[in-house]
Design a protein around this motif. Structure first.
Motif, PDB file in Angstrom:
ATOM      1  N   ILE A  19       0.863  -1.181   0.000  1.00 15.15           N
ATOM      2  CA  ILE A  19       0.000   0.000   0.000  1.00 15.15           C
ATOM      3  C   ILE A  19       0.900   1.230   0.000  1.00 15.15           C
ATOM      4  O   ILE A  19       1.789   1.354   0.852  1.00 15.15           O
ATOM      5  CB  ILE A  19      -0.912   0.037   1.250  1.00 15.15           C
ATOM      6  CG1 ILE A  19      -1.661  -1.283   1.459  1.00 15.15           C
ATOM      7  CG2 ILE A  19      -1.859   1.237   1.169  1.00 15.15           C
ATOM      8  CD1 ILE A  19      -2.569  -1.692   0.347  1.00 15.15           C
ATOM      9  N   ALA A  20       0.673   2.132  -0.941  1.00 17.52           N
ATOM     10  CA  ALA A  20       1.413   3.394  -0.980  1.00 17.52           C
ATOM     11  C   ALA A  20       0.539   4.469  -0.354  1.00 17.52           C
ATOM     12  O   ALA A  20      -0.649   4.573  -0.671  1.00 17.52           O
ATOM     13  CB  ALA A  20       1.763   3.770  -2.416  1.00 17.52           C
ATOM     14  N   VAL A  21       1.133   5.258   0.520  1.00 17.62           N
ATOM     15  CA  VAL A  21       0.431   6.360   1.180  1.00 17.62           C
ATOM     16  C   VAL A  21       1.143   7.645   0.783  1.00 17.62           C
ATOM     17  O   VAL A  21       2.349   7.787   0.993  1.00 17.62           O
ATOM     18  CB  VAL A  21       0.453   6.200   2.717  1.00 17.62           C
ATOM     19  CG1 VAL A  21      -0.173   7.412   3.388  1.00 17.62           C
ATOM     20  CG2 VAL A  21      -0.252   4.914   3.132  1.00 17.62           C
ATOM     21  N   VAL A  22       0.385   8.574   0.184  1.00 12.78           N
ATOM     22  CA  VAL A  22       0.940   9.868  -0.202  1.00 12.78           C
ATOM     23  C   VAL A  22       0.184  10.945   0.550  1.00 12.78           C
ATOM     24  O   VAL A  22      -1.020  11.143   0.343  1.00 12.78           O
ATOM     25  CB  VAL A  22       0.830  10.112  -1.725  1.00 12.78           C
ATOM     26  CG1 VAL A  22       1.460  11.445  -2.100  1.00 12.78           C
ATOM     27  CG2 VAL A  22       1.472   8.971  -2.508  1.00 12.78           C
ATOM     28  N   ASP A  23       0.888  11.633   1.450  1.00  9.97           N
ATOM     29  CA  ASP A  23       0.279  12.702   2.249  1.00  9.97           C
ATOM     30  C   ASP A  23       1.395  13.606   2.732  1.00  9.97           C
ATOM     31  O   ASP A  23       2.433  13.123   3.189  1.00  9.97           O
ATOM     32  CB  ASP A  23      -0.485  12.107   3.442  1.00  9.97           C
ATOM     33  CG  ASP A  23      -1.487  13.093   4.050  1.00  9.97           C
ATOM     34  OD1 ASP A  23      -1.090  14.236   4.344  1.00  9.97           O
ATOM     35  OD2 ASP A  23      -2.645  12.698   4.231  1.00  9.97           O
ATOM     36  N   ASP A  24       1.194  14.901   2.632  1.00 14.50           N
ATOM     37  CA  ASP A  24       2.233  15.836   3.078  1.00 14.50           C
ATOM     38  C   ASP A  24       2.288  15.966   4.598  1.00 14.50           C
ATOM     39  O   ASP A  24       3.239  16.514   5.134  1.00 14.50           O
ATOM     40  CB  ASP A  24       2.058  17.208   2.424  1.00 14.50           C
ATOM     41  CG  ASP A  24       0.720  17.845   2.746  1.00 14.50           C
ATOM     42  OD1 ASP A  24      -0.307  17.138   2.758  1.00 14.50           O
ATOM     43  OD2 ASP A  24       0.688  19.073   2.981  1.00 14.50           O
ATOM     44  N   LEU A  64      -3.138   2.691  -3.822  1.00 15.46           N
ATOM     45  CA  LEU A  64      -2.657   4.023  -3.469  1.00 15.46           C
ATOM     46  C   LEU A  64      -3.678   4.702  -2.582  1.00 15.46           C
ATOM     47  O   LEU A  64      -4.865   4.747  -2.910  1.00 15.46           O
ATOM     48  CB  LEU A  64      -2.449   4.868  -4.736  1.00 15.46           C
ATOM     49  CG  LEU A  64      -2.232   6.368  -4.540  1.00 15.46           C
ATOM     50  CD1 LEU A  64      -0.956   6.650  -3.755  1.00 15.46           C
ATOM     51  CD2 LEU A  64      -2.216   7.081  -5.888  1.00 15.46           C
ATOM     52  N   VAL A  65      -3.205   5.227  -1.450  1.00 18.30           N
ATOM     53  CA  VAL A  65      -4.021   6.068  -0.569  1.00 18.30           C
ATOM     54  C   VAL A  65      -3.389   7.450  -0.630  1.00 18.30           C
ATOM     55  O   VAL A  65      -2.206   7.607  -0.305  1.00 18.30           O
ATOM     56  CB  VAL A  65      -4.015   5.550   0.891  1.00 18.30           C
ATOM     57  CG1 VAL A  65      -4.821   6.478   1.786  1.00 18.30           C
ATOM     58  CG2 VAL A  65      -4.558   4.123   0.962  1.00 18.30           C
ATOM     59  N   THR A  66      -4.148   8.446  -1.081  1.00 18.34           N
ATOM     60  CA  THR A  66      -3.575   9.779  -1.226  1.00 18.34           C
ATOM     61  C   THR A  66      -4.468  10.867  -0.668  1.00 18.34           C
ATOM     62  O   THR A  66      -5.690  10.776  -0.720  1.00 18.34           O
ATOM     63  CB  THR A  66      -3.248  10.089  -2.708  1.00 18.34           C
ATOM     64  OG1 THR A  66      -2.595  11.376  -2.781  1.00 18.34           O
ATOM     65  CG2 THR A  66      -4.484  10.116  -3.584  1.00 18.34           C
ATOM     66  N   ASP A  67      -3.811  11.881  -0.140  1.00 19.36           N
ATOM     67  CA  ASP A  67      -4.484  13.083   0.313  1.00 19.36           C
ATOM     68  C   ASP A  67      -4.845  13.920  -0.915  1.00 19.36           C
ATOM     69  O   ASP A  67      -4.254  13.759  -1.985  1.00 19.36           O
ATOM     70  CB  ASP A  67      -3.533  13.862   1.237  1.00 19.36           C
ATOM     71  CG  ASP A  67      -4.196  15.035   1.946  1.00 19.36           C
ATOM     72  OD1 ASP A  67      -5.443  15.092   2.011  1.00 19.36           O
ATOM     73  OD2 ASP A  67      -3.463  15.899   2.448  1.00 19.36           O
ATOM     74  N   ALA A 123     -13.493   1.055   8.504  1.00 15.76           N
ATOM     75  CA  ALA A 123     -13.964   1.325   7.143  1.00 15.76           C
ATOM     76  C   ALA A 123     -12.785   1.394   6.175  1.00 15.76           C
ATOM     77  O   ALA A 123     -12.854   0.852   5.061  1.00 15.76           O
ATOM     78  CB  ALA A 123     -14.769   2.615   7.101  1.00 15.76           C
ATOM     79  N   MET A 124     -11.698   2.025   6.582  1.00 14.34           N
ATOM     80  CA  MET A 124     -10.501   2.102   5.736  1.00 14.34           C
ATOM     81  C   MET A 124      -9.942   0.695   5.485  1.00 14.34           C
ATOM     82  O   MET A 124      -9.605   0.350   4.352  1.00 14.34           O
ATOM     83  CB  MET A 124      -9.434   2.982   6.383  1.00 14.34           C
ATOM     84  CG  MET A 124      -8.095   2.964   5.659  1.00 14.34           C
ATOM     85  SD  MET A 124      -8.104   3.603   3.972  1.00 14.34           S
ATOM     86  CE  MET A 124      -8.067   5.364   4.305  1.00 14.34           C
ATOM     87  N   LEU A 125      -9.871  -0.118   6.523  1.00 14.12           N
ATOM     88  CA  LEU A 125      -9.330  -1.469   6.359  1.00 14.12           C
ATOM     89  C   LEU A 125     -10.211  -2.325   5.457  1.00 14.12           C
ATOM     90  O   LEU A 125      -9.695  -3.104   4.644  1.00 14.12           O
ATOM     91  CB  LEU A 125      -9.119  -2.125   7.723  1.00 14.12           C
ATOM     92  CG  LEU A 125      -8.033  -1.479   8.591  1.00 14.12           C
ATOM     93  CD1 LEU A 125      -7.965  -2.152   9.949  1.00 14.12           C
ATOM     94  CD2 LEU A 125      -6.676  -1.484   7.884  1.00 14.12           C
ATOM     95  N   ARG A 126     -11.530  -2.176   5.563  1.00 10.83           N
ATOM     96  CA  ARG A 126     -12.434  -2.906   4.657  1.00 10.83           C
ATOM     97  C   ARG A 126     -12.214  -2.473   3.215  1.00 10.83           C
ATOM     98  O   ARG A 126     -12.161  -3.297   2.300  1.00 10.83           O
ATOM     99  CB  ARG A 126     -13.901  -2.678   5.052  1.00 10.83           C
ATOM    100  CG  ARG A 126     -14.369  -3.512   6.232  1.00 10.83           C
ATOM    101  CD  ARG A 126     -15.881  -3.432   6.420  1.00 10.83           C
ATOM    102  NE  ARG A 126     -16.403  -2.085   6.557  1.00 10.83           N
ATOM    103  CZ  ARG A 126     -16.493  -1.421   7.711  1.00 10.83           C
ATOM    104  NH1 ARG A 126     -16.102  -1.984   8.835  1.00 10.83           N
ATOM    105  NH2 ARG A 126     -16.985  -0.197   7.744  1.00 10.83           N
ATOM    106  N   CYS A 127     -12.083  -1.185   3.012  1.00 12.58           N
ATOM    107  CA  CYS A 127     -11.875  -0.655   1.673  1.00 12.58           C
ATOM    108  C   CYS A 127     -10.553  -1.159   1.097  1.00 12.58           C
ATOM    109  O   CYS A 127     -10.479  -1.559  -0.071  1.00 12.58           O
ATOM    110  CB  CYS A 127     -11.906   0.870   1.719  1.00 12.58           C
ATOM    111  SG  CYS A 127     -11.840   1.633   0.089  1.00 12.58           S
ATOM    112  N   LEU A 128      -9.504  -1.162   1.911  1.00 11.25           N
ATOM    113  CA  LEU A 128      -8.206  -1.663   1.443  1.00 11.25           C
ATOM    114  C   LEU A 128      -8.274  -3.154   1.106  1.00 11.25           C
ATOM    115  O   LEU A 128      -7.701  -3.584   0.109  1.00 11.25           O
ATOM    116  CB  LEU A 128      -7.131  -1.412   2.499  1.00 11.25           C
ATOM    117  CG  LEU A 128      -6.612   0.018   2.531  1.00 11.25           C
ATOM    118  CD1 LEU A 128      -5.836   0.276   3.813  1.00 11.25           C
ATOM    119  CD2 LEU A 128      -5.757   0.299   1.306  1.00 11.25           C
ATOM    120  N   ALA A 129      -8.962  -3.924   1.927  1.00 10.39           N
ATOM    121  CA  ALA A 129      -9.109  -5.355   1.649  1.00 10.39           C
ATOM    122  C   ALA A 129      -9.816  -5.552   0.309  1.00 10.39           C
ATOM    123  O   ALA A 129      -9.410  -6.413  -0.493  1.00 10.39           O
ATOM    124  CB  ALA A 129      -9.863  -6.040   2.772  1.00 10.39           C
TER     125      ALA A 129
END
Length: 136
Positions: A19-24, A64-67, A123-129
Motif C-alpha cells: 500500500i502506498a500512502v501519499v500525504d504531506d 494508493l491512498v492519497t491526500d 472502514a478504511m481497512l475494509r476498503c483496502l481489503a
C-alpha cells in the motif's frame, strides 16, 4: 516396504500487498504506516506525489491512498496521472476538506473510496481489503 509418496508442494503464498500512502502530513503518514503494517500490509510512504510516481515506476504498489490537498501536485492530479500510467491501480482518497464537488470529481475519476479525515479505521481497512482483492 512401502515407499511413502512425496508430499505435494506447499501452495504458493501470495505476496503481501503493498500500500502506498501519499500525504504531506507526517502525522498521517506515520499513523497510516503503523496501522497498515499492524494488519500485515507492506507500506510505502511519500510526502509528495512526484516521489510516489518515481517509486511506482520501479515497484508498482497494489493500492494508493492519497491526500487531496498537497503542495505542488495535489491528489486529484495524482489520481489522473496514476489512471494514465497504471489504469488498474486502486486509488483511495483521504482529505481534511471533504467538499462534495471534490468528492464527486474524485469518484468520477475512478477513486475507489473518498474518506474525510478523521476516518473510521475499520472502514478504511475494509476498503483496502476490497482494493487489494481486486488489484492486478
Amino acid at each position: 516396504m512401502d515407499a511413502t509418496p512425496p508430499s505435494p508442494p506447499a501452495p504458493a503464498r501470495e505476496a503481501t500487498p503493498v500500500i502506498a500512502v501519499v500525504d504531506d502530513d507526517q502525522g498521517i503518514r506515520t499513523a497510516l504506516h503503523s496501522l497498515l503494517r499492524s494488519v500485515g500490509y507492506r507500506v510505502r510512504v511519500f510526502a509528495d506525489a512526484p516521489s510516489f510516481l518515481a517509486e511506482a515506476a520501479r515497484e508498482r504498489p497494489d493500492c494508493l491512498v492519497t491526500d487531496i490537498q498537497m503542495p505542488g501536485m495535489g491528489g486529484l492530479e495524482l489520481q489522473r496521472a496514476v489512471r494514465a500510467r497504471y489504469p488498474g491501480l486502486p486509488v483511495i482518497i483521504i482529505t481534511a476538506f471533504p467538499e462534495e464537488a471534490i468528492r464527486e470529481q474524485a469518484l468520477a475519476d475512478g477513486a475507489l473510496h473518498f474518506f474525510a479525515k478523521p476516518f473510521e479505521t475499520a472502514a478504511m481497512l475494509r476498503c483496502l481489503a476490497d482494493a487489494v482483492g481486486s488489484a492486478g
